[in-house]
Design a protein around this motif. Structure first.
Motif, PDB file in Angstrom:
ATOM      1  N   GLY A  64       0.559  -1.188   0.005  1.00 13.11           N
ATOM      2  CA  GLY A  64       0.134   0.283   0.180  1.00 13.11           C
ATOM      3  C   GLY A  64       0.802   1.368   0.063  1.00 13.11           C
ATOM      4  O   GLY A  64       2.051   1.128   0.030  1.00 13.11           O
ATOM      5  N   THR A  65       0.381   2.375   0.076  1.00 18.38           N
ATOM      6  CA  THR A  65       0.801   3.837   0.227  1.00 18.38           C
ATOM      7  C   THR A  65       1.440   3.830   1.510  1.00 18.38           C
ATOM      8  O   THR A  65       2.132   5.203   1.892  1.00 18.38           O
ATOM      9  CB  THR A  65      -0.011   4.616  -0.487  1.00 18.38           C
ATOM     10  OG1 THR A  65      -1.373   4.920   0.247  1.00 18.38           O
ATOM     11  CG2 THR A  65      -0.490   4.440  -1.876  1.00 18.38           C
ATOM     12  N   GLU A  66       0.641   3.231   2.648  1.00 18.09           N
ATOM     13  CA  GLU A  66       1.178   3.633   4.067  1.00 18.09           C
ATOM     14  C   GLU A  66       1.225   2.217   4.773  1.00 18.09           C
ATOM     15  O   GLU A  66       0.778   1.149   4.433  1.00 18.09           O
ATOM     16  CB  GLU A  66       0.092   4.150   4.726  1.00 18.09           C
ATOM     17  CG  GLU A  66      -0.227   5.569   4.213  1.00 18.09           C
ATOM     18  CD  GLU A  66      -1.244   6.277   4.903  1.00 18.09           C
ATOM     19  OE1 GLU A  66      -1.367   7.279   5.230  1.00 18.09           O
ATOM     20  OE2 GLU A  66      -2.410   5.507   5.351  1.00 18.09           O
ATOM     21  N   TYR A  67       2.313   2.450   5.938  1.00 15.56           N
ATOM     22  CA  TYR A  67       2.360   1.314   6.636  1.00 15.56           C
ATOM     23  C   TYR A  67       2.531   2.107   8.121  1.00 15.56           C
ATOM     24  O   TYR A  67       3.194   3.062   8.128  1.00 15.56           O
ATOM     25  CB  TYR A  67       3.969   0.781   6.532  1.00 15.56           C
ATOM     26  CG  TYR A  67       3.963  -0.703   7.680  1.00 15.56           C
ATOM     27  CD1 TYR A  67       3.137  -1.528   7.798  1.00 15.56           C
ATOM     28  CD2 TYR A  67       4.732  -0.214   8.621  1.00 15.56           C
ATOM     29  CE1 TYR A  67       3.404  -2.527   8.822  1.00 15.56           C
ATOM     30  CE2 TYR A  67       5.082  -1.000   9.631  1.00 15.56           C
ATOM     31  CZ  TYR A  67       4.458  -1.968   9.857  1.00 15.56           C
ATOM     32  OH  TYR A  67       4.395  -3.004  10.968  1.00 15.56           O
ATOM     33  N   ALA A  68       1.718   1.502   8.948  1.00 15.59           N
ATOM     34  CA  ALA A  68       1.706   2.159  10.163  1.00 15.59           C
ATOM     35  C   ALA A  68       1.828   1.207  11.216  1.00 15.59           C
ATOM     36  O   ALA A  68       1.348   0.026  11.260  1.00 15.59           O
ATOM     37  CB  ALA A  68       0.504   3.063  10.363  1.00 15.59           C
ATOM     38  N   LEU A  69       2.308   1.755  12.468  1.00 21.25           N
ATOM     39  CA  LEU A  69       2.575   0.823  13.662  1.00 21.25           C
ATOM     40  C   LEU A  69       2.536   1.511  14.973  1.00 21.25           C
ATOM     41  O   LEU A  69       3.211   2.662  15.033  1.00 21.25           O
ATOM     42  CB  LEU A  69       3.716   0.005  13.591  1.00 21.25           C
ATOM     43  CG  LEU A  69       4.028  -1.035  14.845  1.00 21.25           C
ATOM     44  CD1 LEU A  69       3.189  -2.067  14.955  1.00 21.25           C
ATOM     45  CD2 LEU A  69       5.361  -1.554  14.577  1.00 21.25           C
ATOM     46  N   LYS A  70       1.592   1.134  15.811  1.00 23.16           N
ATOM     47  CA  LYS A  70       1.776   1.743  17.311  1.00 23.16           C
ATOM     48  C   LYS A  70       2.642   0.928  18.151  1.00 23.16           C
ATOM     49  O   LYS A  70       2.707  -0.265  17.915  1.00 23.16           O
ATOM     50  CB  LYS A  70       0.384   1.588  17.904  1.00 23.16           C
ATOM     51  CG  LYS A  70       0.122   2.249  19.306  1.00 23.16           C
ATOM     52  CD  LYS A  70      -1.259   2.014  19.603  1.00 23.16           C
ATOM     53  CE  LYS A  70      -1.159   2.471  21.404  1.00 23.16           C
ATOM     54  NZ  LYS A  70      -0.030   1.707  22.133  1.00 23.16           N
ATOM     55  N   SER A  71       3.148   1.892  19.107  1.00 26.05           N
ATOM     56  CA  SER A  71       4.132   0.994  19.986  1.00 26.05           C
ATOM     57  C   SER A  71       3.373  -0.124  20.956  1.00 26.05           C
ATOM     58  O   SER A  71       2.196   0.220  21.164  1.00 26.05           O
ATOM     59  CB  SER A  71       4.930   1.751  20.854  1.00 26.05           C
ATOM     60  OG  SER A  71       5.695   1.220  21.775  1.00 26.05           O
ATOM     61  N   THR A  72       3.974  -1.085  21.290  1.00 27.89           N
ATOM     62  CA  THR A  72       3.413  -1.970  22.570  1.00 27.89           C
ATOM     63  C   THR A  72       3.741  -1.653  23.914  1.00 27.89           C
ATOM     64  O   THR A  72       3.503  -2.170  24.785  1.00 27.89           O
ATOM     65  CB  THR A  72       3.805  -3.575  22.049  1.00 27.89           C
ATOM     66  OG1 THR A  72       5.093  -3.655  22.156  1.00 27.89           O
ATOM     67  CG2 THR A  72       3.129  -3.967  20.808  1.00 27.89           C
ATOM     68  N   ASN A  73       4.861  -0.682  23.663  1.00 27.72           N
ATOM     69  CA  ASN A  73       5.232  -0.314  25.154  1.00 27.72           C
ATOM     70  C   ASN A  73       4.604   1.064  25.496  1.00 27.72           C
ATOM     71  O   ASN A  73       4.674   1.613  26.924  1.00 27.72           O
ATOM     72  CB  ASN A  73       6.763   0.018  24.915  1.00 27.72           C
ATOM     73  CG  ASN A  73       7.271  -1.436  24.450  1.00 27.72           C
ATOM     74  OD1 ASN A  73       7.250  -2.422  25.180  1.00 27.72           O
ATOM     75  ND2 ASN A  73       7.915  -1.230  23.024  1.00 27.72           N
ATOM     76  N   SER A  74       4.127   2.098  24.429  1.00 24.64           N
ATOM     77  CA  SER A  74       3.652   3.323  24.752  1.00 24.64           C
ATOM     78  C   SER A  74       2.569   3.694  23.532  1.00 24.64           C
ATOM     79  O   SER A  74       2.332   2.911  23.005  1.00 24.64           O
ATOM     80  CB  SER A  74       4.878   4.461  25.084  1.00 24.64           C
ATOM     81  OG  SER A  74       5.365   4.342  23.578  1.00 24.64           O
ATOM     82  N   ASP A  75       2.280   4.997  23.803  1.00 22.95           N
ATOM     83  CA  ASP A  75       1.242   5.509  22.776  1.00 22.95           C
ATOM     84  C   ASP A  75       2.040   6.158  21.554  1.00 22.95           C
ATOM     85  O   ASP A  75       1.422   6.700  20.563  1.00 22.95           O
ATOM     86  CB  ASP A  75       0.391   6.439  23.255  1.00 22.95           C
ATOM     87  CG  ASP A  75       0.950   7.666  23.853  1.00 22.95           C
ATOM     88  OD1 ASP A  75       2.250   7.903  23.663  1.00 22.95           O
ATOM     89  OD2 ASP A  75       0.243   8.639  23.957  1.00 22.95           O
ATOM     90  N   ALA A  76       3.303   5.871  21.589  1.00 25.84           N
ATOM     91  CA  ALA A  76       4.148   6.302  20.221  1.00 25.84           C
ATOM     92  C   ALA A  76       3.867   5.494  19.196  1.00 25.84           C
ATOM     93  O   ALA A  76       3.330   4.377  19.189  1.00 25.84           O
ATOM     94  CB  ALA A  76       5.664   6.100  20.711  1.00 25.84           C
ATOM     95  N   ALA A  77       3.843   6.410  17.878  1.00 22.95           N
ATOM     96  CA  ALA A  77       3.433   5.505  16.631  1.00 22.95           C
ATOM     97  C   ALA A  77       4.302   6.231  15.571  1.00 22.95           C
ATOM     98  O   ALA A  77       4.755   7.098  15.785  1.00 22.95           O
ATOM     99  CB  ALA A  77       1.949   5.470  16.232  1.00 22.95           C
ATOM    100  N   PHE A  78       4.224   5.653  14.477  1.00 25.33           N
ATOM    101  CA  PHE A  78       4.746   6.098  13.245  1.00 25.33           C
ATOM    102  C   PHE A  78       3.966   5.749  11.948  1.00 25.33           C
ATOM    103  O   PHE A  78       3.398   4.717  11.952  1.00 25.33           O
ATOM    104  CB  PHE A  78       6.222   5.676  12.780  1.00 25.33           C
ATOM    105  CG  PHE A  78       6.464   4.280  12.632  1.00 25.33           C
ATOM    106  CD1 PHE A  78       6.636   4.090  11.109  1.00 25.33           C
ATOM    107  CD2 PHE A  78       6.734   3.442  13.447  1.00 25.33           C
ATOM    108  CE1 PHE A  78       6.678   2.500  10.891  1.00 25.33           C
ATOM    109  CE2 PHE A  78       7.111   2.253  13.117  1.00 25.33           C
ATOM    110  CZ  PHE A  78       7.176   1.650  11.841  1.00 25.33           C
ATOM    111  N   VAL A  79       4.097   6.517  10.769  1.00 27.48           N
ATOM    112  CA  VAL A  79       3.445   6.097   9.660  1.00 27.48           C
ATOM    113  C   VAL A  79       4.368   6.222   8.465  1.00 27.48           C
ATOM    114  O   VAL A  79       5.119   7.305   8.374  1.00 27.48           O
ATOM    115  CB  VAL A  79       2.392   7.307   9.535  1.00 27.48           C
ATOM    116  CG1 VAL A  79       1.557   6.839   8.106  1.00 27.48           C
ATOM    117  CG2 VAL A  79       1.176   6.905  10.438  1.00 27.48           C
ATOM    118  N   ALA A  80       4.728   5.318   7.922  1.00 30.39           N
ATOM    119  CA  ALA A  80       5.730   5.214   6.666  1.00 30.39           C
ATOM    120  C   ALA A  80       4.722   5.559   5.242  1.00 30.39           C
ATOM    121  O   ALA A  80       3.851   4.750   5.312  1.00 30.39           O
ATOM    122  CB  ALA A  80       6.664   4.194   6.463  1.00 30.39           C
TER     123      ALA A  80
END
Length: 206
Positions: A53-69
């Motif tokens: 896809g045009t995006e891959y996203a993931l939320k941390s399992t340790n905090s609410d931190a996340a990123f979108v590629a």
């Protein structure tokens, strides 16, 4: 086209290197390794998916931190070379509280702290896990931003030898490379992202 950086004014006086180190420590390691993948917990998701896809996203399992590629991203799963992310990576956005998903038209960060655009990274499928796209994204998943930092540093130095990841975001703004992002309203009406309903055990291996 040169790299472009968008950042929250909160981090104006912080260097790119220090920000990446702090964000990585907060995100931590989601332990997305063969045998440790748990659907709905540490798999993340593609838009539109299920494995590209045009995006891959993931939320941390340790905090609410996340990123979108963002880019043109493809994942091989069990096809050779197995567990490889390849394609084009143009933008990486970092922050916290991941919302949205394919059914919502895309992923969002309620608090987007920094976004790096025009990265221009391209990896061929045959490069396997040695490809830059795989190394950058898997590094973030593991709480290690060194691959991303190296790519950003090279792009900044190509603009000027006086610029690097040791420059503050405000320094980069003064050089015309970065800009302060307008504050965005929290996407309160969008539920936290769900993960693709996939039966297979899949992992972006190191």
């Amino acid at each position: 086209m040169s790299i472009s950086i968008s950042y929250s004014a909160t981090y104006g006086g912080v260097s790119v290197a220090n920000y990446l180190n702090d964000w990585s420590a907060y995100f931590g390691d989601v332990n997305h390794r063969p045998g440790q993948v748990v659907d709905g917990t540490n798999t993340g998701g593609f838009n539109p998916g299920p494995f590209s896809g045009t995006e891959y996203a993931l939320k941390s399992t340790n905090s609410d931190a996340a990123f979108v590629a963002e880019g043109n991203l493809n994942y091989t799963l069990f096809e050779s070379p197995s567990h490889t992310l390849w394609g084009n990576l143009n933008t990486v956005s970092l922050g916290d509280t991941l919302t949205g998903g394919p059914s919502a038209g895309g992923y969002n960060l309620v608090s987007q702290e920094v976004s790096f655009t025009n990265l221009g990274l391209n990896s061929l499928r045959d490069e396997g896990r040695a490809g830059e796209v795989h190394k950058v994204v898997y590094g973030l998943m593991s709480g290690d931003s060194s691959a991303l930092a190296g790519e950003i540093d090279a792009l900044l130095k190509a603009i000027s030898p006086n610029l690097s990841i040791n420059s503050t975001f405000d320094d980069l703004a003064a050089a015309g490379v970065a800009h302060v992002a307008p504050a965005s309203a929290a996407a309160a009406d969008i539920g936290l992202v769900g993960v693709q309903d996939v039966a297979q055990d899949w992992a972006l291996a190191a």
